[in-house]
Scaffold this active site. Structure first.
Site, PDB file in Angstrom:
ATOM      1  N   GLN A  24       0.822  -1.213   0.000  1.00  0.00           N
ATOM      2  CA  GLN A  24       0.000   0.000   0.000  1.00  0.00           C
ATOM      3  C   GLN A  24       0.851   1.257   0.000  1.00  0.00           C
ATOM      4  OE1 GLN A  24      -3.394  -0.084  -0.546  1.00  0.00           O
ATOM      5  NE2 GLN A  24      -2.647  -2.151  -0.942  1.00  0.00           N
TER       6      GLN A  24
ATOM      7  N   HIS B 153       1.682   3.047  -3.323  1.00  0.00           N
ATOM      8  CA  HIS B 153       0.691   3.827  -4.092  1.00  0.00           C
ATOM      9  C   HIS B 153       1.095   5.292  -4.180  1.00  0.00           C
ATOM     10  CE1 HIS B 153      -2.503   1.133  -5.291  1.00  0.00           C
ATOM     11  NE2 HIS B 153      -2.486   0.559  -4.108  1.00  0.00           N
TER      12      HIS B 153
ATOM     13  N   GLU C 290      -9.058   0.824   5.492  1.00  0.00           N
ATOM     14  CA  GLU C 290      -9.523   0.376   4.175  1.00  0.00           C
ATOM     15  C   GLU C 290      -9.252  -1.120   4.001  1.00  0.00           C
ATOM     16  OE1 GLU C 290      -8.635   1.462  -0.538  1.00  0.00           O
ATOM     17  OE2 GLU C 290      -7.192   1.997   1.022  1.00  0.00           O
TER      18      GLU C 290
ATOM     19  N   HIS D 265     -53.361  16.650   3.452  1.00  0.00           N
ATOM     20  CA  HIS D 265     -52.949  15.269   3.674  1.00  0.00           C
ATOM     21  C   HIS D 265     -54.060  14.504   4.399  1.00  0.00           C
ATOM     22  CE1 HIS D 265     -48.919  16.638   2.660  1.00  0.00           C
ATOM     23  NE2 HIS D 265     -48.429  15.413   2.814  1.00  0.00           N
TER      24      HIS D 265
END
Length: 434
Positions: free
Chosen positions: A264, A267, A332, A425
């Site tokens: 990771q 990235h 994540e 209503h």
């Protein structure tokens, strides 16, 4: 490597932990302003603005936006042009992703109804979104896996038309991305990107049809644009930097965990990789593995910046405490790198995806395990979910009231409507009373 090392037993752990978690999701004001200008321009001038921005940002000139569309023949040609090994991998990954999302459809994507004791029909009708836009990054990063992960669940959900946009700086087209579009069954592909592509999908132009929802990752300009057009169209999420958290009991080879943390961190510099373990010797072993393995990786500089800026090795008092900290982070990607992962999984409430056991590297989930790799970041797993079939569907409530049912329900509605001061209503309900 100056990697942050913390201990939950330390007096200042809470403060250090909060500093570690901090990441501002606020978009730069200059980006926000520029994105707003681009969106307004595309909304006003349509194709002409898209052509101007594509020429300016991607250095691709075309006589019309139609010239920027890639036809099905070229997608199939790209599929034929890649190596047999790449083609087999794409098709195998697509098969697994489709199988997973077909099971997801059976579990959550079905219409249903029932009749109560008064003969009233109540239920839910599930229908797919008509047309979706898929943003695929180009330039520095090209992600054929993202094509599969976005397009296949849309297909399974029953979406009629999938429009893909992908920037091609200097006109360079990535054959693996186009091949993935062919395998995933994308209907139309335009070689445009950035905020202008998001605007074209959201508002429509003479050439690019307006979509109902936009999914897929992108840079800060793309994220800002998606935020701006939400309401005109649906979006999947506003994604932050990628994250991985590993809970380890010390039984997994240190090299394996070190590389998972790198997976990771590579990235970008803002990605976050954290290891939690109650075994101090194991944390040191993983740290040694990281020092040993890092120089062998092409993206060493990016990984090092990510780990030194936002990474950490955290010594916990127990595996139970590690699970508590994981829930606070709501990562994540969450790996339970332990001999008995099923023992700890029930303690984990918040995560985009949970990878269980030493052999389950996060990278398998990124490409081919089957579950979607588009996951909530920045602690949003506390209240949101991975991309799935349900993101390409919407639900309509079904209500059919019988004559008998109108007598009971009408009296209830009349009382409540009068209480709210909404006489029309109340009268609408009362007119149906005998």
């Amino acid at each position: 490597m100056k990697l942050r090392q913390l201990s939950t037993a330390a007096a200042d752990f809470s403060n250090e932990f909060e500093r570690l978690r901090h990441w501002s999701a606020e978009t730069d004001a200059a980006i926000e302003g520029r994105v707003a200008e681009i969106l307004a321009d595309v909304r006003k001038r349509g194709d002409a603005a898209v052509l101007d921005y594509t020429a300016r940002f991607d250095r691709v000139n075309a006589d019309g936006v139609g010239a920027l569309e890639i036809g099905q023949a070229e997608l199939q040609a790209a599929l034929a042009s890649i190596t047999p090994e790449q083609r087999d991998a794409l098709q195998a990954a697509a098969k697994r992703v489709r199988a997973y999302h077909e099971r997801q459809l059976q579990a959550c994507g079905l219409s249903w109804s029932y009749r109560d004791e008064d003969g009233n029909l109540l239920g839910q009708k599930v229908t797919p979104v008509d047309r979706v836009g898929l943003y695929v990054p180009g330039g520095k990063a090209a992600y054929p896996s993202s094509v599969l992960m976005n397009a296949i669940p849309a297909h399974v959900a029953g979406v009629q038309e999938i429009i893909m946009v992908v920037p091609t700086p200097d006109g360079v087209r990535n054959p693996l991305v186009l091949a993935a579009a062919a395998v995933a069954g994308v209907h139309r592909v335009f070689t445009i990107g950035g905020a202008q592509a998001v605007a074209a999908l959201a508002y429509g132009t003479a050439t690019i049809p307006r979509v109902d929802k936009i999914t897929g990752p992108g840079n800060a300009y793309v994220a800002s644009a998606k935020k701006h057009v939400f309401g005109q169209v649906g979006i999947d999420m506003i994604a932050g930097p990628s994250e991985i958290l590993v809970i380890a009991d010390g039984t997994t080879p240190p090299d394996w965990v070190a590389m998972d943390l790198f997976s990771q961190a590579e990235h970008d510099e803002l990605a976050q990789s954290i290891l939690l373990s109650p075994d101090a010797a194991y944390l040191e072993a993983v740290h040694a593995s990281m020092e040993k393995l890092l120089p062998s990786l092409p993206r060493e500089a990016v990984i090092r910046a990510s780990l030194e800026g936002r990474g950490a090795l955290i010594l916990t008092r127990s595996m139970e405490e590690a699970c508590e900290i994981s829930n606070a982070i709501a990562p994540e990607h969450l790996e339970i790198s332990a001999a008995e992962p099923q023992r700890w999984e029930p303690l984990l409430r918040h995560a985009g995806a949970i990878f269980m056991g030493a052999y389950t590297s996060e990278s398998l989930g990124d490409y081919c395990a089957g579950p979607n790799h588009v996951l909530p970041t920045s602690s949003t797993a506390r209240f949101s979910s991975p991309l799935g079939v349900y993101d390409f569907q919407k639900r309509s409530s079904l209500i059919e009231v019988s004559e008998k049912g109108a007598q009971e329900l009408g009296r209830i509605a009349s009382v409540l409507a009068h209480g709210e001061g909404l006489q029309a209503h109340a009268r609408a309900a009362e007119l149906r009373l005998k």
